[in-house]
Design a protein around this motif. Structure first.
Motif, PDB file in Angstrom:
ATOM      1  N   TYR A 122      28.463  26.576 110.436  1.00  0.00           N
ATOM      2  CA  TYR A 122      28.598  26.483 108.984  1.00  0.00           C
ATOM      3  C   TYR A 122      28.729  25.035 108.524  1.00  0.00           C
ATOM      4  O   TYR A 122      29.533  24.722 107.637  1.00  0.00           O
ATOM      5  CB  TYR A 122      29.787  27.307 108.484  1.00  0.00           C
ATOM      6  CG  TYR A 122      29.588  28.797 108.626  1.00  0.00           C
ATOM      7  CD1 TYR A 122      28.753  29.488 107.760  1.00  0.00           C
ATOM      8  CD2 TYR A 122      30.219  29.517 109.633  1.00  0.00           C
ATOM      9  CE1 TYR A 122      28.552  30.851 107.878  1.00  0.00           C
ATOM     10  CE2 TYR A 122      30.030  30.876 109.769  1.00  0.00           C
ATOM     11  CZ  TYR A 122      29.192  31.546 108.880  1.00  0.00           C
ATOM     12  OH  TYR A 122      28.998  32.891 109.014  1.00  0.00           O
ATOM     13  N   GLY A 123      27.973  24.130 109.147  1.00  0.00           N
ATOM     14  CA  GLY A 123      27.973  22.733 108.745  1.00  0.00           C
ATOM     15  C   GLY A 123      29.154  21.917 109.251  1.00  0.00           C
ATOM     16  O   GLY A 123      29.334  20.779 108.826  1.00  0.00           O
ATOM     17  N   CYS A 124      29.938  22.475 110.156  1.00  0.00           N
ATOM     18  CA  CYS A 124      31.103  21.769 110.695  1.00  0.00           C
ATOM     19  C   CYS A 124      30.998  21.644 112.207  1.00  0.00           C
ATOM     20  O   CYS A 124      30.590  22.585 112.886  1.00  0.00           O
ATOM     21  CB  CYS A 124      32.394  22.528 110.366  1.00  0.00           C
ATOM     22  SG  CYS A 124      32.725  22.671 108.612  1.00  0.00           S
ATOM     23  N   VAL A 125      31.413  20.496 112.736  1.00  0.00           N
ATOM     24  CA  VAL A 125      31.487  20.323 114.182  1.00  0.00           C
ATOM     25  C   VAL A 125      32.770  20.988 114.656  1.00  0.00           C
ATOM     26  O   VAL A 125      33.851  20.722 114.133  1.00  0.00           O
ATOM     27  CB  VAL A 125      31.482  18.828 114.568  1.00  0.00           C
ATOM     28  CG1 VAL A 125      31.696  18.657 116.069  1.00  0.00           C
ATOM     29  CG2 VAL A 125      30.182  18.174 114.133  1.00  0.00           C
ATOM     30  N   VAL A 126      32.625  21.872 115.631  1.00  0.00           N
ATOM     31  CA  VAL A 126      33.769  22.583 116.190  1.00  0.00           C
ATOM     32  C   VAL A 126      33.897  22.165 117.647  1.00  0.00           C
ATOM     33  O   VAL A 126      32.963  22.308 118.429  1.00  0.00           O
ATOM     34  CB  VAL A 126      33.570  24.109 116.087  1.00  0.00           C
ATOM     35  CG1 VAL A 126      34.736  24.853 116.717  1.00  0.00           C
ATOM     36  CG2 VAL A 126      33.394  24.521 114.626  1.00  0.00           C
ATOM     37  N   ALA A 127      35.064  21.614 118.000  1.00  0.00           N
ATOM     38  CA  ALA A 127      35.332  21.165 119.369  1.00  0.00           C
ATOM     39  C   ALA A 127      36.125  22.233 120.105  1.00  0.00           C
ATOM     40  O   ALA A 127      36.958  22.926 119.519  1.00  0.00           O
ATOM     41  CB  ALA A 127      36.111  19.864 119.356  1.00  0.00           C
ATOM     42  N   GLU A 128      35.836  22.346 121.383  1.00  0.00           N
ATOM     43  CA  GLU A 128      36.534  23.315 122.211  1.00  0.00           C
ATOM     44  C   GLU A 128      36.921  22.648 123.526  1.00  0.00           C
ATOM     45  O   GLU A 128      36.078  22.022 124.169  1.00  0.00           O
ATOM     46  CB  GLU A 128      35.602  24.492 122.469  1.00  0.00           C
ATOM     47  CG  GLU A 128      36.227  25.641 123.180  1.00  0.00           C
ATOM     48  CD  GLU A 128      35.227  26.768 123.346  1.00  0.00           C
ATOM     49  OE1 GLU A 128      35.110  27.251 124.473  1.00  0.00           O
ATOM     50  OE2 GLU A 128      34.564  27.143 122.372  1.00  0.00           O
ATOM     51  N   PRO A 129      38.181  22.764 123.947  1.00  0.00           N
ATOM     52  CA  PRO A 129      38.588  22.163 125.218  1.00  0.00           C
ATOM     53  C   PRO A 129      37.970  22.918 126.386  1.00  0.00           C
ATOM     54  O   PRO A 129      37.449  24.019 126.213  1.00  0.00           O
ATOM     55  CB  PRO A 129      40.111  22.313 125.207  1.00  0.00           C
ATOM     56  CG  PRO A 129      40.360  23.486 124.326  1.00  0.00           C
ATOM     57  CD  PRO A 129      39.265  23.466 123.286  1.00  0.00           C
ATOM     58  N   PRO A 130      38.019  22.355 127.584  1.00  0.00           N
ATOM     59  CA  PRO A 130      37.520  23.083 128.752  1.00  0.00           C
ATOM     60  C   PRO A 130      38.221  24.436 128.877  1.00  0.00           C
ATOM     61  O   PRO A 130      39.379  24.604 128.503  1.00  0.00           O
ATOM     62  CB  PRO A 130      37.883  22.169 129.932  1.00  0.00           C
ATOM     63  CG  PRO A 130      37.994  20.808 129.324  1.00  0.00           C
ATOM     64  CD  PRO A 130      38.519  21.023 127.937  1.00  0.00           C
ATOM     65  N   ALA A 131      37.488  25.396 129.411  1.00  0.00           N
ATOM     66  CA  ALA A 131      38.017  26.759 129.551  1.00  0.00           C
ATOM     67  C   ALA A 131      39.107  26.820 130.622  1.00  0.00           C
ATOM     68  O   ALA A 131      39.118  26.039 131.560  1.00  0.00           O
ATOM     69  CB  ALA A 131      36.884  27.708 129.896  1.00  0.00           C
ATOM     70  N   ARG A 132      39.984  27.791 130.464  1.00  0.00           N
ATOM     71  CA  ARG A 132      41.065  28.030 131.424  1.00  0.00           C
ATOM     72  C   ARG A 132      40.808  29.349 132.152  1.00  0.00           C
ATOM     73  O   ARG A 132      40.016  30.168 131.710  1.00  0.00           O
ATOM     74  CB  ARG A 132      42.406  28.077 130.694  1.00  0.00           C
ATOM     75  CG  ARG A 132      42.709  26.741 130.054  1.00  0.00           C
ATOM     76  CD  ARG A 132      44.038  26.744 129.370  1.00  0.00           C
ATOM     77  NE  ARG A 132      44.256  25.420 128.784  1.00  0.00           N
ATOM     78  CZ  ARG A 132      45.165  25.172 127.893  1.00  0.00           C
ATOM     79  NH1 ARG A 132      45.948  26.132 127.466  1.00  0.00           N
ATOM     80  NH2 ARG A 132      45.304  23.958 127.417  1.00  0.00           N
ATOM     81  N   TRP A 133      41.528  29.531 133.245  1.00  0.00           N
ATOM     82  CA  TRP A 133      41.397  30.740 134.055  1.00  0.00           C
ATOM     83  C   TRP A 133      41.699  31.969 133.220  1.00  0.00           C
ATOM     84  O   TRP A 133      42.622  31.933 132.417  1.00  0.00           O
ATOM     85  CB  TRP A 133      42.374  30.662 135.243  1.00  0.00           C
ATOM     86  CG  TRP A 133      42.437  31.930 136.032  1.00  0.00           C
ATOM     87  CD1 TRP A 133      43.397  32.904 135.946  1.00  0.00           C
ATOM     88  CD2 TRP A 133      41.484  32.381 136.993  1.00  0.00           C
ATOM     89  NE1 TRP A 133      43.112  33.923 136.800  1.00  0.00           N
ATOM     90  CE2 TRP A 133      41.936  33.636 137.459  1.00  0.00           C
ATOM     91  CE3 TRP A 133      40.303  31.872 137.500  1.00  0.00           C
ATOM     92  CZ2 TRP A 133      41.249  34.369 138.410  1.00  0.00           C
ATOM     93  CZ3 TRP A 133      39.627  32.595 138.446  1.00  0.00           C
ATOM     94  CH2 TRP A 133      40.091  33.831 138.900  1.00  0.00           C
ATOM     95  N   PRO A 134      40.947  33.041 133.330  1.00  0.00           N
ATOM     96  CA  PRO A 134      39.810  33.331 134.203  1.00  0.00           C
ATOM     97  C   PRO A 134      38.460  33.216 133.502  1.00  0.00           C
ATOM     98  O   PRO A 134      37.480  33.827 133.912  1.00  0.00           O
ATOM     99  CB  PRO A 134      40.079  34.774 134.629  1.00  0.00           C
ATOM    100  CG  PRO A 134      40.638  35.407 133.377  1.00  0.00           C
ATOM    101  CD  PRO A 134      41.470  34.309 132.728  1.00  0.00           C
ATOM    102  N   HIS A 135      38.415  32.433 132.434  1.00  0.00           N
ATOM    103  CA  HIS A 135      37.206  32.318 131.608  1.00  0.00           C
ATOM    104  C   HIS A 135      35.956  32.015 132.433  1.00  0.00           C
ATOM    105  O   HIS A 135      34.949  32.718 132.351  1.00  0.00           O
ATOM    106  CB  HIS A 135      37.430  31.231 130.552  1.00  0.00           C
ATOM    107  CG  HIS A 135      36.478  31.270 129.409  1.00  0.00           C
ATOM    108  ND1 HIS A 135      35.169  30.869 129.513  1.00  0.00           N
ATOM    109  CD2 HIS A 135      36.652  31.651 128.126  1.00  0.00           C
ATOM    110  CE1 HIS A 135      34.579  30.998 128.350  1.00  0.00           C
ATOM    111  NE2 HIS A 135      35.462  31.475 127.481  1.00  0.00           N
TER     112      HIS A 135
END
Length: 196
Positions: free
Chosen positions: A36-49
């Motif tokens: 939706y026109g926004c940069v969304v940051a996500e940290p590295p995944a955690r267990w058990p992802h």
């Protein structure tokens, strides 16, 4: 340019987002999507992802790629969708007919094809987004089947696109009950088989 300077010059369009990602000095800082026109940051995944991502990639690849029905992509593949959003689903399936009808892929660019099936593994930092804005984005762009994998509840939810172009009612399974694909005939996953 420092990372702080790069993060202060955020893109405003899908094309700017792709160029911004290509010029990041430190891409390891996390995953980014353009929603939706926004940069969304996500940290590295955690267990058990990561384990669940791998389980679904493996199972889908055996059913889709090994039989020549299409391609399966892991969580590092970006998709530039017609709506102007750029997503990075945990797992995506593009069937052969869809792939052949799409523009040819270009090196070092996001794919410009709408996946037929998307799997998102929920985490505390992504669950609300996966159930809300990303669900809407996938629906608007024509994703035919959307699977939500919830490690905390140990359940799998399947949403299927109806003739009206909208996802129908959610079908959620737990334990030994199989989550079944309507798109990939014969493909099913029991939560008891994939949750560590």
């Amino acid at each position: 340019m420092t990372l702080a300077a790069q993060l202060n010059r955020l893109p405003a369009t899908q094309d700017e987002f792709e160029a911004w990602c290509a010029n990041l000095d430190r891409p390891e800082v996390g995953r980014f999507e353009f929603l939706y026109g926004c940069v969304v940051a996500e940290p590295p995944a955690r267990w058990p992802h990561g384990k669940l991502d791998a389980a679904f990639v493996h199972r889908l690849a055996c059913r889709v790629e090994d039989l020549g029905h299409g391609l399966v992509f892991g969580s590092s593949q970006g998709f530039a969708l017609p709506s102007g959003d750029t997503v990075e689903p945990d797992v995506a399936v593009v069937l052969r007919e869809t792939w052949e009808a799409a523009p040819p892929p270009m090196a070092d660019r996001f794919l410009t094809v709408v996946p037929d099936l998307v799997v998102e593994v929920l985490s505390p930092s992504t669950a609300r987004r996966d159930r809300g804005p990303k669900r809407d984005i996938y629906e608007r762009n024509g994703v035919r089947e959307y699977w939500l994998v919830d490690p905390r509840r140990r359940e799998i939810t399947v949403l299927v696109r109806g003739v009206d172009g909208r996802f129908g009612p959610e079908h959620t399974v737990v334990g030994d009950e199989p989550a079944r694909s309507t798109l990939l005939v014969g493909f099913s996953v029991r939560p008891s088989e994939v949750f560590p």
